[in-house]
Write an enzyme that holds these catalytic residues in place. Structure first.
Site, PDB file in Angstrom:
ATOM      1  CE1 TYR A 189     -13.021  10.712  76.886  1.00  0.00           C
ATOM      2  CE2 TYR A 189     -12.668  12.921  77.755  1.00  0.00           C
ATOM      3  CZ  TYR A 189     -13.514  11.948  77.293  1.00  0.00           C
ATOM      4  OH  TYR A 189     -14.860  12.182  77.223  1.00  0.00           O
ATOM      5  CG  ASN A 239     -14.374   7.081  70.549  1.00  0.00           C
ATOM      6  OD1 ASN A 239     -15.448   7.626  70.747  1.00  0.00           O
ATOM      7  ND2 ASN A 239     -13.372   7.140  71.404  1.00  0.00           N
ATOM      8  CG  HIS A 279     -23.566   9.528  74.299  1.00  0.00           C
ATOM      9  ND1 HIS A 279     -23.326   8.254  74.799  1.00  0.00           N
ATOM     10  CD2 HIS A 279     -22.380  10.186  74.362  1.00  0.00           C
ATOM     11  CE1 HIS A 279     -22.058   8.177  75.169  1.00  0.00           C
ATOM     12  NE2 HIS A 279     -21.467   9.324  74.908  1.00  0.00           N
ATOM     13  CG  ASP A 315     -30.507   6.113  60.570  1.00  0.00           C
ATOM     14  OD1 ASP A 315     -30.637   5.194  61.408  1.00  0.00           O
ATOM     15  OD2 ASP A 315     -31.351   7.022  60.413  1.00  0.00           O
ATOM     16  CG  HIS A 366     -16.911   4.757  73.830  1.00  0.00           C
ATOM     17  ND1 HIS A 366     -17.211   5.892  73.115  1.00  0.00           N
ATOM     18  CD2 HIS A 366     -17.857   3.850  73.526  1.00  0.00           C
ATOM     19  CE1 HIS A 366     -18.317   5.675  72.413  1.00  0.00           C
ATOM     20  NE2 HIS A 366     -18.715   4.435  72.642  1.00  0.00           N
ATOM     21  CG  MET A 367     -10.007   6.969  74.420  1.00  0.00           C
ATOM     22  SD  MET A 367      -8.343   6.348  74.358  1.00  0.00           S
ATOM     23  CE  MET A 367      -7.475   7.688  75.144  1.00  0.00           C
ATOM     24  CB  SER A 368     -13.962   7.453  79.492  1.00  0.00           C
ATOM     25  OG  SER A 368     -15.115   7.796  78.743  1.00  0.00           O
ATOM     26  NE  ARG A 402     -19.788  12.123  79.164  1.00  0.00           N
ATOM     27  CZ  ARG A 402     -19.387  12.927  78.180  1.00  0.00           C
ATOM     28  NH1 ARG A 402     -19.281  12.461  76.953  1.00  0.00           N
ATOM     29  NH2 ARG A 402     -19.090  14.184  78.426  1.00  0.00           N
TER      30      ARG A 402
END
Length: 149
Positions: free
Chosen positions: A23, A75, A81, A88, A101-103, A112
């Site tokens: 991250y 994020n 996941h 919803d 997402h950072m990664s 993931r």
């Protein structure tokens, strides 16, 4: 002025302290400042919110719907996941949703690789650290038709 909400999920308040190999060292406050700077350049307003409580994030998404927010940058962290509740809630929105997402979630653990949000988002940006958020904001603005000159 268009309003975009940046919603940060579980454990993201630990950016800068949590697994810098994945991250980086930027904190959530650093990310939010970068979003504010870019938002000013793009002529939009960004409001950031982070929580570690799933129901609170759902309530915030409901509020976005009630207030007619123009776009959502999200994020959801690990909730990405498996949280059908967040998915919803997001599905209620009538505005563009950009998942960030950072990664690179697709180059990490198998669990993931799946996002329950991806099929209702206009797009997903991952793997670019803080730039994932900035690219996501640019994408959201583009979806709103406010592309910078």
């Amino acid at each position: 002025m268009k309003t975009i909400w940046a919603l940060h999920g579980v454990n993201l308040n630990m950016f800068g302290q949590r697994d810098p190999a994945q991250y980086g060292t930027a904190t959530l406050a650093d990310i939010d400042r970068s979003l504010q700077t870019l938002a000013a350049e793009l002529g939009v307003s960004v409001h950031s919110y982070q929580t570690n409580i799933e129901g609170e994030l759902c309530e915030r998404i409901h509020q976005a719907h009630r207030e007619g927010v123009d776009a959502v940058l999200i994020n959801a962290g690990a909730w990405t996941h498996y949280s059908y509740a967040i998915r919803d809630a997001l599905a209620i929105l009538k505005c563009p949703i950009v998942e960030v997402h950072m990664s690179n979630i697709h180059a990490r653990e198998a669990f993931r690789h799946q996002s329950v949000i991806a099929d209702i988002a206009q797009g997903q940006i991952c793997g670019f650290g803080v730039d994932s958020y900035l690219l996501g904001l640019r994408a959201a603005v583009g979806l709103l038709g406010n592309k910078p000159s």
